[in-house]
Design an enzyme around this catalytic site. Structure first.
Site, mmCIF file in Angstrom:
data_model
loop_
_atom_site.group_PDB
_atom_site.id
_atom_site.type_symbol
_atom_site.label_atom_id
_atom_site.label_comp_id
_atom_site.label_asym_id
_atom_site.label_seq_id
_atom_site.Cartn_x
_atom_site.Cartn_y
_atom_site.Cartn_z
ATOM 1 N N GLY A 133 0.786 -1.226 0.000
ATOM 2 C CA GLY A 133 0.000 0.000 0.000
ATOM 3 C C GLY A 133 0.816 1.272 0.000
ATOM 4 O O GLY A 133 0.281 2.352 -0.229
ATOM 5 N N CYS A 179 -28.080 -8.829 -15.893
ATOM 6 C CA CYS A 179 -27.559 -8.471 -17.219
ATOM 7 C C CYS A 179 -28.584 -8.833 -18.292
ATOM 8 O O CYS A 179 -29.119 -9.944 -18.315
ATOM 9 C CB CYS A 179 -26.257 -9.226 -17.484
ATOM 10 S SG CYS A 179 -25.680 -9.120 -19.195
ATOM 11 N N CYS A 221 -26.896 -11.895 -20.547
ATOM 12 C CA CYS A 221 -26.576 -13.226 -20.026
ATOM 13 C C CYS A 221 -27.326 -13.542 -18.727
ATOM 14 O O CYS A 221 -27.198 -14.632 -18.189
ATOM 15 C CB CYS A 221 -25.069 -13.386 -19.819
ATOM 16 S SG CYS A 221 -24.445 -12.562 -18.342
ATOM 17 N N CYS A 249 -23.531 -6.704 -18.731
ATOM 18 C CA CYS A 249 -22.277 -6.897 -17.998
ATOM 19 C C CYS A 249 -21.204 -5.919 -18.468
ATOM 20 O O CYS A 249 -20.978 -5.758 -19.667
ATOM 21 C CB CYS A 249 -21.717 -8.307 -18.248
ATOM 22 S SG CYS A 249 -22.538 -9.612 -17.351
ATOM 23 N N CYS A 283 -19.466 -12.102 -19.560
ATOM 24 C CA CYS A 283 -20.766 -12.174 -20.235
ATOM 25 C C CYS A 283 -20.719 -13.220 -21.369
ATOM 26 O O CYS A 283 -21.617 -14.048 -21.499
ATOM 27 C CB CYS A 283 -21.101 -10.792 -20.802
ATOM 28 S SG CYS A 283 -22.832 -10.551 -21.194
#
Lengths: 194, 290, 362
Positions: free
Chosen positions: B36, B245, B248, B270, B276
């Protein structure tokens, strides 16, 4: 005569780096380290490979007394990396230690500064053996739960000194442990129990 | 010299010269050792503009090997123009195999998304980062923010988030939502929607971040605690979509809103195009799919 | 039924082909040669070299041709090429006191050793469009002035002032190699050498505006042009194996020494101070603006109050690079729909909350 460096400088260096990156990112794992190097003794192929892959004129390198005692080692490293050698471990970006059993205390090396902890020394140790399992118990970033790592010889003051090193986080020394054909990492973020 | 100029191409493998790669690799190792923390690095001019992924490209170039399989996404999609451009850059300069399938990739460079398919230990995710400093919009001076990180002083950030709560009743940050890494540094996850933040936590893959223009590299090792900043009375929550979605039928994924005509008709599909396609290939169909 | 948008690859290929076609323009018009650009767009070439940090007129001219005359794009091409060049080392410092002068102006002294040399300048031209140029008119050869007897002696004005102690001395050379902003990340606060490097490759428009702002009171520095000189200087390099300098060639540079009034402080007597500018080629506007900004950035060192943008090194250095600026501004063209979707959802939610509260209040 000077021994040759990497046969394929681009891809050999990349391979060594990825092994080291994986080792440091996943403490407790032992990564294979193929080197294809035959450096002057007592420099090991693993120490040489890491030096050739990561050091250059921007990185002062410190050698332990076993390595510093042999002029061929300094000549080899100077020629292949261009890195300046330093006698002061606290100024070293990388410290190469051939005799882990006589390694100076971690506090002798640069721990970085609070504003720039990245200026800490990376310690590279040559060991006789390095095995996943047994030995030290490691926890921290990069480790799923806990991991075990066995090494020999154990540097003086370890594993207690590693605990002190961890307590200074985000300052501290990062260690790369090598043995023939392998490398493991002990970043300063790793907590170690004997 | 031979390492820099091959006979067939004027450029080195993966474009960068070996000296630059070493410099970036050293920065990456320190980034991994201090999760980090933003490591300064001497970012190079790349043949694509700053702000267009030069940090991610430099990180990818520094880690890539001949056996890697590269996937590049922008907004979750492999087919967006900048993703295409970067993927081609590496296909050309490194000759590596490329893929659009998340599961087949060893290195995934991304802008603004984390794939829906769970990442594995064999993968590295490289983020393109525009502004790496999470405190930058609270304190524009680098000299100040560096000091705040050194002291672990993140009160400013908590004040900002709490001001949101008092004004709006909730935290009004939807992307680039700040996280705390391994209990120490507060980090910018790049402008991914906060929907993706939970995927960063305890992730089996190594996550690397490159900010070229701002010259910073940082990292989250695998299996590292990544906590989205929040408050006990206002816990972190991700966006939820009301519908699956349209193509899909996937639920619990991030969706793009598509405008279909000028009367306001819209549909949601998506954002992760590979996810997808995989689902549709497996026979899943949404209300608008065929 | 909706079909997901596809075709990024084909679109990019087509866009590149179209760009190549548009770059060439009407094929009935003769193609521009790189030599023509180098010779006849010389100031543009100089600017690309200065901001590209690479002294190569042919490459800069080629970059301009490829970039359709877009300066920042040409600078970009040069920089991206430069970054791949191997480095053999650093040259010896240029000695501009031994410059072969093309032009040399001092505003602080009427005459001085070496004289004033007007040289090729727009300064006193009347800006009337010369339609003869459109009609392929050729120019008359210029009359060469007889060289002055003291022409070989062209000490810098600041050196002359320095002899009397009226201007601060140039800081002594501490022998430490200067940093290199192309090899190390800038660490704030940074030293003057580092700042000058950033300014030298900084965007001319940005540096100009900042320099101008100091003249209008935003970090005023009371400047006088001690000297602007344009000419060629020798570049020398000391190879490790030889140990003595060997000439590599010459470069054309523009140097500006700005002389600034300074009332002194508790520890420093009243004296003139310096602002410095140096760029590749003939770039007087840039060199002068750079000198103004350099002096303004020394405010902290000289104990002056810090209140203006041109005095703020983080502000100036972080924003003066045209490539960084253009890249980040233009990256807004890239798709941002994932983030926008997140914001859209938030704004809808907040608007709903707003409506609820208003209804509840009524």
């Amino acid at each position: 005569m000077l021994r040759p460096g990497f046969r394929d400088p681009v891809h050999d260096a990349q391979g060594v780096f990825r092994a080291v990156l994986d080792a440091l990112a996943r403490p407790g794992t032992v990564q294979p380290l193929a080197t294809r190097l035959d450096p002057p003794a007592p420099l090991t192929p693993e120490l040489a490979a890491i030096a050739l892959a990561l050091t250059d004129r921007d990185t002062p390198v410190w050698l332990d007394s076993a390595l510093a005692a042999r002029a061929e080692v300094a000549a080899y490293l100077r020629f292949h990396t261009g890195a300046p050698l330093t006698g002061d471990p606290a100024r070293a970006a990388f410290a190469l230690v051939r005799e882990a059993g006589r390694c100076p205390p971690l506090s002798a090396f640069a721990p970085g500064t609070p504003a720039y902890p990245d200026t800490a020394t990376t310690l590279v140790l040559a060991l006789d053996t390095l095995e996943a399992g047994g030995g030290l118990r490691l926890t921290g970033p990069g480790i799923r739960g806990a991991a075990d790592l066995a090494l020999a010889p154990m540097p003086p003051g370890w594993p207690g000194a590693l605990g002190d090193n961890r307590a200074g986080f985000p300052l501290g020394v990062d260690s790369l442990l090598t043995a023939p054909g392998r490398v493991a990492g002990l970043p300063r973020s790793t907590a170690v129990e004997g | 010299m031979s390492e820099m100029r091959g006979p067939e191409s004027p450029y080195n493998f993966a474009y960068l010269d070996e000296g630059t790669k070493r410099m970036i690799r050293r920065a990456l190792l320190k980034a991994v050792a201090v999760p980090g923390y933003q490591v300064p690095f001497a970012s190079r001019e790349m043949p694509m503009p700053y702000g267009w992924g030069t940090g991610g490209v430099q990180v990818t170039a520094a880690i890539l090997g001949r056996s890697d399989v590269l996937k590049v996404i922008d907004q979750g999609a492999d087919d967006t123009t900048n993703a295409v451009s970067i993927r081609r850059f590496f296909a050309k300069t490194a000759g590596v195999a490329t893929t659009t399938r998340t599961a087949d990739a060893t290195v995934i460079q991304t802008r603004h998304r984390i794939p829906e398919t769970a990442l594995t230990e064999a993968q590295t995710l490289v983020y393109q980062v525009p502004i790496p400093e999470p405190l930058r919009f609270l304190e524009p001076r680098e000299t100040e923010t560096r000091q705040l990180h050194a002291l672990g002083e993140y009160g400013l950030m908590h004040v900002k988030l709490y001001e949101d709560i008092s004004r709006h009743g909730h935290i009004a940050t939807t992307y680039a939502y700040p996280v705390e890494v391994a209990g120490r540094y507060v980090m910018d996850p790049s402008p991914t929607p906060k929907f993706d933040n939970p995927k960063m936590d305890d992730c089996p893959a190594l996550q690397l971040f490159g900010a070229g223009r701002e010259r910073r590299i940082y990292a989250v090792p695998p299996y590292t605690r990544v906590r989205s900043l929040d408050f006990e009375d206002h816990p972190f929550r991700v966006q939820r979509f009301d519908c699956p979605c349209g193509l899909c039928g996937a639920e619990g994924v991030y969706l793009d809103e598509m405008l279909l005509d000028d009367t306001g008709r819209r549909m949601f599909i998506c954002s992760d195009t590979d996810h997808c396609e995989e689902r549709r290939a497996a026979g899943h169909v949404g209300t608008e799919g065929a | 039924m909706y079909v997901a948008v596809k075709g990024g690859e084909a679109a990019i290929d087509n866009a590149h082909r179209l760009l190549a076609e548009v770059r060439r323009g009407d094929p009935a018009v003769p193609d521009l040669s790189v030599a023509q650009i180098r010779e006849q767009m010389a100031l543009l070439v100089d600017r690309v070299m200065a901001e590209g940090s690479l002294n190569d007129p042919d490459l800069a001219a080629l970059a301009l041709k490829q970039a359709r005359g877009d300066v920042v794009e040409a600078v970009f091409l040069v920089r991206a090429f430069r970054t791949t060049l191997p480095r053999f080392g650093a040259s010896e410092p240029l000695d501009t006191g031994r410059m072969t002068l093309r032009r040399r102006i001092s505003a602080t002294f009427k005459d001085l050793p070496g004289g004033q040399v007007l040289g090729p300048t727009f300064d006193y031209t009347h800006r009337l469009v010369d339609f003869a140029l459109a009609a392929d008119g050729e120019t008359e050869p210029a009359a060469e002035a007889a060289p002055r007897e003291d022409a070989a002696l062209t000490p810098r004005v600041t050196d002359l002032l320095g002899r009397d102690g009226l201007i601060e001395p140039s800081p002594p050379d501490d022998g430490a190699p200067p940093g290199d902003i192309t090899r190390e990340p800038v660490d704030f606060p940074c030293d003057r050498a580092t700042r000058l490097q950033a300014l030298a490759r900084g965007d001319e428009g940005f540096i100009l505006a900042l320099g101008y702002s100091t003249q209008r009171g935003y970090g005023r520095t009371h400047p006088f042009v001690g000297e602007v000189r344009v000419g060629t200087v020798a570049v020398e390099f000391v190879p490790e194996e030889l140990g003595f300098p060997v000439p590599l060639g010459t470069v054309q540079v523009t140097e500006c020494q700005m002389v600034n009034q300074f009332h002194g402080s508790r520890s420093v007597p009243p004296q003139f101070t310096r602002g410095y500018g140096l760029v590749f080629g003939q770039g007087e506007r840039k060199a002068m603006a750079m000198a103004l900004v350099d002096r303004a950035l020394r405010a902290a060192e000289l104990g002056e109050p810090l209140a203006s943008p041109a005095q703020d090194q983080e502000f100036v250095l972080a924003h003066c690079d045209s490539l960084q600026a253009t890249g980040f501004v233009e990256h807004l063209k890239l798709p941002h729909y994932v983030d926008f979707q997140a914001e859209l959802e938030l704004v809808r939610r907040m608007r709903a909350g707003f409506e609820d509260r208003r209804e509840a209040a009524e």
